[in-house]
Enzyme design. Sequence first.
Site, short mmCIF file in Angstrom:
data_model
loop_
_atom_site.label_atom_id
_atom_site.label_comp_id
_atom_site.label_asym_id
_atom_site.label_seq_id
_atom_site.Cartn_x
_atom_site.Cartn_y
_atom_site.Cartn_z
N GLU A 33 0.84 -1.20 0.00
CA GLU A 33 0.00 0.00 0.00
C GLU A 33 0.87 1.25 0.00
O GLU A 33 1.82 1.37 0.77
CB GLU A 33 -0.90 0.00 1.24
CG GLU A 33 -1.77 1.24 1.37
CD GLU A 33 -2.68 1.16 2.59
OE1 GLU A 33 -3.53 0.25 2.61
OE2 GLU A 33 -2.53 2.00 3.51
N THR A 64 -3.79 4.89 -1.57
CA THR A 64 -4.79 5.38 -0.62
C THR A 64 -5.42 6.70 -1.08
O THR A 64 -4.94 7.37 -1.99
CB THR A 64 -4.19 5.57 0.78
OG1 THR A 64 -3.23 6.64 0.74
CG2 THR A 64 -3.52 4.30 1.26
N TYR A 65 -6.46 7.06 -0.35
CA TYR A 65 -7.28 8.23 -0.64
C TYR A 65 -7.25 9.10 0.59
O TYR A 65 -7.62 8.65 1.68
CB TYR A 65 -8.71 7.74 -0.91
CG TYR A 65 -9.57 8.60 -1.80
CD1 TYR A 65 -9.36 8.62 -3.17
CD2 TYR A 65 -10.61 9.34 -1.27
CE1 TYR A 65 -10.19 9.36 -4.00
CE2 TYR A 65 -11.44 10.09 -2.09
CZ TYR A 65 -11.24 10.09 -3.46
OH TYR A 65 -12.05 10.82 -4.28
N HIS A 93 -7.98 3.20 -3.80
CA HIS A 93 -8.92 3.43 -2.70
C HIS A 93 -9.92 4.51 -3.12
O HIS A 93 -9.57 5.44 -3.86
CB HIS A 93 -8.18 3.91 -1.46
CG HIS A 93 -7.28 2.89 -0.84
ND1 HIS A 93 -7.09 2.80 0.53
CD2 HIS A 93 -6.51 1.92 -1.38
CE1 HIS A 93 -6.24 1.83 0.79
NE2 HIS A 93 -5.87 1.28 -0.36
N GLY A 124 -14.73 5.77 4.91
CA GLY A 124 -13.75 6.78 5.30
C GLY A 124 -14.01 7.33 6.69
O GLY A 124 -15.10 7.16 7.26
N ALA A 144 -20.26 2.20 3.42
CA ALA A 144 -19.43 1.63 2.35
C ALA A 144 -20.21 0.66 1.48
O ALA A 144 -19.92 0.54 0.28
CB ALA A 144 -18.21 0.93 2.95
N ASP A 177 -19.41 -5.81 13.55
CA ASP A 177 -18.42 -5.73 12.48
C ASP A 177 -18.65 -6.82 11.43
O ASP A 177 -18.53 -6.57 10.23
CB ASP A 177 -17.00 -5.85 13.05
CG ASP A 177 -16.57 -4.59 13.78
OD1 ASP A 177 -16.64 -3.51 13.17
OD2 ASP A 177 -16.16 -4.69 14.95
N LYS A 184 -21.66 -5.62 3.03
CA LYS A 184 -20.79 -5.24 1.91
C LYS A 184 -20.68 -6.39 0.91
O LYS A 184 -20.71 -6.18 -0.30
CB LYS A 184 -19.40 -4.85 2.43
CG LYS A 184 -19.36 -3.62 3.34
CD LYS A 184 -17.96 -3.42 3.88
CE LYS A 184 -17.88 -2.29 4.89
NZ LYS A 184 -16.52 -2.12 5.45
#
Length: 302
Positions: A33, A64-65, A93, A124, A144, A177, A184
Amino acid sequence: MAHGTASSMTRAERFTRSLVAMIEAPTPTFSFEFFPPKDDAAAEQLWEAIRRLEKVSPSFVSITYGAGGSTRDRTVRLTERVLQETSLTPMAHLTCVGHSVTELRQVVGTYAAAGVRNILALRGDPQGGLGQPWVAHPQGLNHADELVRIVKGFGDFTVGVAAFPDGHPESRTLEDDVATLIRKEQQGAEFAITQMVFDVDNYLRLRDELARRGSRLPVIPGLMPITNARQVVRMAELAGQPMPRAVTDRLERHGDDAEAVREEGLAIATESARHLLDEGAPGIHFITMNRSSATLEVFGNL
């Protein structure tokens, strides 16, 4: 693990490579990453790291973003450049933060036009930082799984999502979680990548509970070799994931000896990676901080 080089693999071939097939294969994936550089000096450091890591033929790399979508244009440009100028398969991302649905569709369309076909879809962090309430863009998304649905609606995209072995900062239980990950998956997510794993048992609990609930979502653990104890402790706190005492005790025994701390950090990362792979993790996703040396040392140890 030889996935091809710039000379042996065309851009069209990388365009059609399936991340899911690699993740589900018997051989573990190894991925890295990066984050978009802020200036020329950082860009030079980043590309030096990319070229060094490229030589070990990773399965894929992710870009990444920035918080609040602050690096959107740089993320898009870097992802396109990685696809065009290297032998690597990039995954971009994308977060919901600060973006309307129209803007999110535009970003996905830009990736589609460039030939980027792998996206990590994230809600995010709140724009005010962790600990602040989440506020969606007035014409944006709250979760998400909604972003996954939009990206999959474009057709030919492989979509990954985030997982939180130590618990998302806003969730109450492991079951919360797991339920979020399953939502998702139901919208089209094909794999998950975790936040930094410091406690392997927490990763295993999350993975096993997913399987118990009937999920088939592969979960790749994220690892960050520790080379600077204060920096990583701070990052863990910002992510809402205080480092386990077993890790901090091993680092603290070396005091201010930076080289000893670094060696201990690499040993911890190597041990964790071996444990995860022995327990059947589908791969390791290395968080590089745009530097290659520590990551390559741990990779070499494996």
